[in-house]
Design a protein around this motif. Structure first.
Motif, mmCIF file in Angstrom:
data_model
loop_
_atom_site.group_PDB
_atom_site.id
_atom_site.type_symbol
_atom_site.label_atom_id
_atom_site.label_comp_id
_atom_site.label_asym_id
_atom_site.label_seq_id
_atom_site.Cartn_x
_atom_site.Cartn_y
_atom_site.Cartn_z
ATOM 1 N N VAL A 38 75.376 72.884 78.195
ATOM 2 C CA VAL A 38 74.036 73.403 77.689
ATOM 3 C C VAL A 38 73.968 72.906 76.420
ATOM 4 O O VAL A 38 74.751 72.575 75.480
ATOM 5 C CB VAL A 38 73.993 74.913 77.715
ATOM 6 C CG1 VAL A 38 74.054 75.465 79.261
ATOM 7 C CG2 VAL A 38 75.110 75.514 76.793
ATOM 8 N N GLY A 74 76.484 66.435 78.616
ATOM 9 C CA GLY A 74 77.080 67.653 78.525
ATOM 10 C C GLY A 74 78.166 67.701 79.117
ATOM 11 O O GLY A 74 78.704 67.088 80.275
ATOM 12 N N PHE A 404 70.466 66.610 81.457
ATOM 13 C CA PHE A 404 69.446 67.314 80.800
ATOM 14 C C PHE A 404 68.773 67.808 82.184
ATOM 15 O O PHE A 404 68.335 69.041 82.052
ATOM 16 C CB PHE A 404 68.341 66.731 79.869
ATOM 17 C CG PHE A 404 67.462 67.502 79.267
ATOM 18 C CD1 PHE A 404 68.104 68.124 77.971
ATOM 19 C CD2 PHE A 404 66.345 67.670 79.800
ATOM 20 C CE1 PHE A 404 67.375 69.216 77.384
ATOM 21 C CE2 PHE A 404 65.361 68.533 78.889
ATOM 22 C CZ PHE A 404 66.029 69.180 77.872
ATOM 23 N N TRP A 407 70.591 70.734 83.056
ATOM 24 C CA TRP A 407 70.559 71.815 82.067
ATOM 25 C C TRP A 407 69.259 72.513 82.549
ATOM 26 O O TRP A 407 69.306 73.835 82.372
ATOM 27 C CB TRP A 407 70.423 71.435 80.929
ATOM 28 C CG TRP A 407 69.480 72.219 79.815
ATOM 29 C CD1 TRP A 407 68.441 71.814 79.221
ATOM 30 C CD2 TRP A 407 69.786 73.608 79.484
ATOM 31 N NE1 TRP A 407 67.892 72.804 78.470
ATOM 32 C CE2 TRP A 407 68.560 73.886 78.743
ATOM 33 C CE3 TRP A 407 70.537 74.486 79.576
ATOM 34 C CZ2 TRP A 407 68.270 75.243 78.275
ATOM 35 C CZ3 TRP A 407 70.507 75.782 79.325
ATOM 36 C CH2 TRP A 407 69.426 76.087 78.445
ATOM 37 N N GLU A 411 68.927 76.605 82.993
ATOM 38 C CA GLU A 411 68.214 77.329 82.448
ATOM 39 C C GLU A 411 67.218 78.006 83.061
ATOM 40 O O GLU A 411 66.766 79.409 83.023
ATOM 41 C CB GLU A 411 66.877 76.324 81.430
ATOM 42 C CG GLU A 411 66.153 77.302 80.619
ATOM 43 C CD GLU A 411 65.229 76.324 79.732
ATOM 44 O OE1 GLU A 411 65.081 76.379 78.461
ATOM 45 O OE2 GLU A 411 64.741 75.167 80.324
ATOM 46 N N MET A 433 78.079 78.108 84.586
ATOM 47 C CA MET A 433 76.869 77.312 84.040
ATOM 48 C C MET A 433 76.748 75.967 85.035
ATOM 49 O O MET A 433 75.747 75.783 85.635
ATOM 50 C CB MET A 433 77.035 76.620 82.747
ATOM 51 C CG MET A 433 76.826 77.929 81.493
ATOM 52 S SD MET A 433 77.593 76.841 80.059
ATOM 53 C CE MET A 433 77.479 78.540 78.877
ATOM 54 N N ARG A 437 73.705 74.599 88.470
ATOM 55 C CA ARG A 437 72.817 73.246 88.590
ATOM 56 C C ARG A 437 72.742 72.855 89.872
ATOM 57 O O ARG A 437 72.183 71.933 90.334
ATOM 58 C CB ARG A 437 73.620 72.036 87.648
ATOM 59 C CG ARG A 437 75.069 71.700 88.097
ATOM 60 C CD ARG A 437 75.687 70.735 87.386
ATOM 61 N NE ARG A 437 76.859 70.276 88.132
ATOM 62 C CZ ARG A 437 77.708 69.312 87.644
ATOM 63 N NH1 ARG A 437 77.435 68.582 86.725
ATOM 64 N NH2 ARG A 437 78.676 69.122 88.257
#
Length: 438
Positions: A38, A74, A404, A407, A411, A433, A437
């Motif tokens: 992240v 990331g 991204f 991410w 989010e 996390m 995704r």
């Protein structure tokens, strides 16, 4: 085409990427690396969860990342997944924007006792940083001590004193909210070696203490210098000292009506921690200020302390093969230049000072140096592979890169899991996390 690698996706990293994009336009590729899946660094895990307006700067960084020539990379640990040397072989310039994620240690007798934490760990705990999610501080005692006279100390004291209802709209993680709701803490003592004219607390953050539902701040009037001396202070500090004077004027009856008191214990230098397995007291020495420095008077006393959070500063993480200034706790550099093609920016360059906005001119400054070095021929003639070369290396090593776009899915999942009124419920472990995704 210029290829730039930025290590760290906090404010310093994104402001640097923004500056590179403004200078070179489509003639640059910027890859922003982070060890977490992240982005946004201390915006996500350092800024207090009840300061959502400050976190809003991430929208600016998102705009930078939505340009095709800027990429978030990331879940990549520098020094483990790829070395600095390998990055230098691939990119024309490598910029270290890693911040200062580690606590400056308060090396005192008794530091091994339980329930003593550095602010990086404690703030990381209530902000959901994966490295500190399992911290589990014991809040069953009545007395908390926060060591330090800066805004981080204020953040910690404020978070400890709030009711669950006061966290409406905050992104404090659920495990911390539950622990704070069950807290028995009734006294929070903020300890500082020097006096009111040397505090690093800003007026806005100090003023927030006057608006807490169940807590009131207390300053001993005897700790305050003659009011006429305030005229010599710069305006911001003068406003901060004005708040301290207001705290000192609060009637004793107000303190009796609030369940929590936030006491400022100034002119007190910590000497040792005492307790049986877990901290119970802090021994301090009274000080006086001479030429701006705290000097011990020899008079000692003890403060009750069932929990201690030390907020005395941060250090950058060393990276193999990168010169490091151990005393300053940052990379050894000459105004941002470390070695040929290797730079530092933000806290990694100057140490933990300034505000989030301070990183903007810092980021633009380091890009100016890269431009100078590029035009002088110090960075070679280009032709490096950049992200294409990294992608090939990542595939070869089986690295699980989080983009991204990934991410944004993380989010979205955090926002969907948010409790009523909260902007998100953060994942507090890397595996969750990455799983989000999919």
């Amino acid at each position: 085409m210029r290829h730039i690698a930025i290590i760290g996706s906090g404010p310093a990293g994104y402001y640097t990427a923004e500056a590179a994009q403004k200078h070179w336009g489509d003639d640059v590729h910027v890859d922003i690396f982070d060890m977490l899946p992240v982005p946004y660094g201390l915006i996500r895990t350092g800024v207090a969860p009840d300061h959502q307006s400050i976190k809003g700067v991430s929208r600016r960084f998102e705009k930078t990342n939505l340009n095709e020539n800027v990429r978030f990379v990331g879940n990549i640990t520098i020094g483990k997944d790829i070395s600095i040397g390998e990055l230098q072989d691939l990119y024309d310039a490598v910029v270290l924007a890693t911040g200062a994620p580690h606590d400056r240690e308060l090396d005192l007798p008794g530091k091994e006792l339980g329930n003593i934490f550095g602010s990086a760990a404690f703030v990381g705990w209530y902000n959901g940083h994966p490295a500190f999610a399992d911290l589990a501080p014991d809040l069953s005692g009545k007395h908390a001590v926060v060591i330090g006279m800066g805004n981080v100390a204020l953040d910690v004291a404020r978070i400890l004193s709030k009711t669950p209802e006061e966290f409406a709209g905050a992104d404090i993680v659920q495990h911390a909210l539950d622990a704070l709701a069950a807290s028995n803490i009734s006294t929070i003592t903020i300890v500082g070696r020097r006096g009111p004219h040397q505090i690093m607390m800003t007026p806005k953050e100090l003023g927030e203490l006057m608006h807490l539902e169940r807590a009131s701040p207390y300053v001993d009037p005897q700790d305050l210098p003659d009011e006429a001396e305030d005229a010599l202070l710069e305006p911001g500090l003068r406003k901060s000292v004005r708040h301290l004077r207001d705290f000192a004027a609060i009637p004793a009856s107000i303190h009796g009506d609030t369940p929590v008191t936030i006491e400022f214990d100034m002119f007190a230098s910590p000497l040792a921690f005492h307790g049986n397995g877990k901290v119970e007291e802090i021994e301090v020495e009274e000080t006086t200020v001479e030429a701006g420095r705290a000097v011990g008077t020899g008079k000692k006393y003890r403060i009750k302390a069932d929990l201690v959070v030390s907020c005395i500063g941060y250090r950058t993480s060393p990276i193999p093969d990168v010169p490091f200034d151990d005393r300053a706790g940052r990379f050894a550099n000459d105004d941002g230049r470390i070695l040929s093609g290797l730079y530092a920016v933000g806290w990694a360059r100057r140490g933990p000072s300034g505000t989030i906005g301070t990183n903007r001119p810092d980021g633009y400054s380091v890009i100016e140096k890269i431009v100078e070095d590029s035009e002088s021929g110090a960075l070679g003639n280009g032709g490096k592979k950049g992200r294409e070369g990294f992608d090939a290396l990542a595939a070869e090593r089986g690295l699980d890169v989080v983009t991204f776009r990934d991410w944004k899915k993380i989010e979205e999942a955090e926002e969907a899991a948010a409790r009523d009124g909260a902007p998100r419920e953060k994942f507090v472990d890397v595996a969750s996390m990455i799983a989000a995704r999919k």
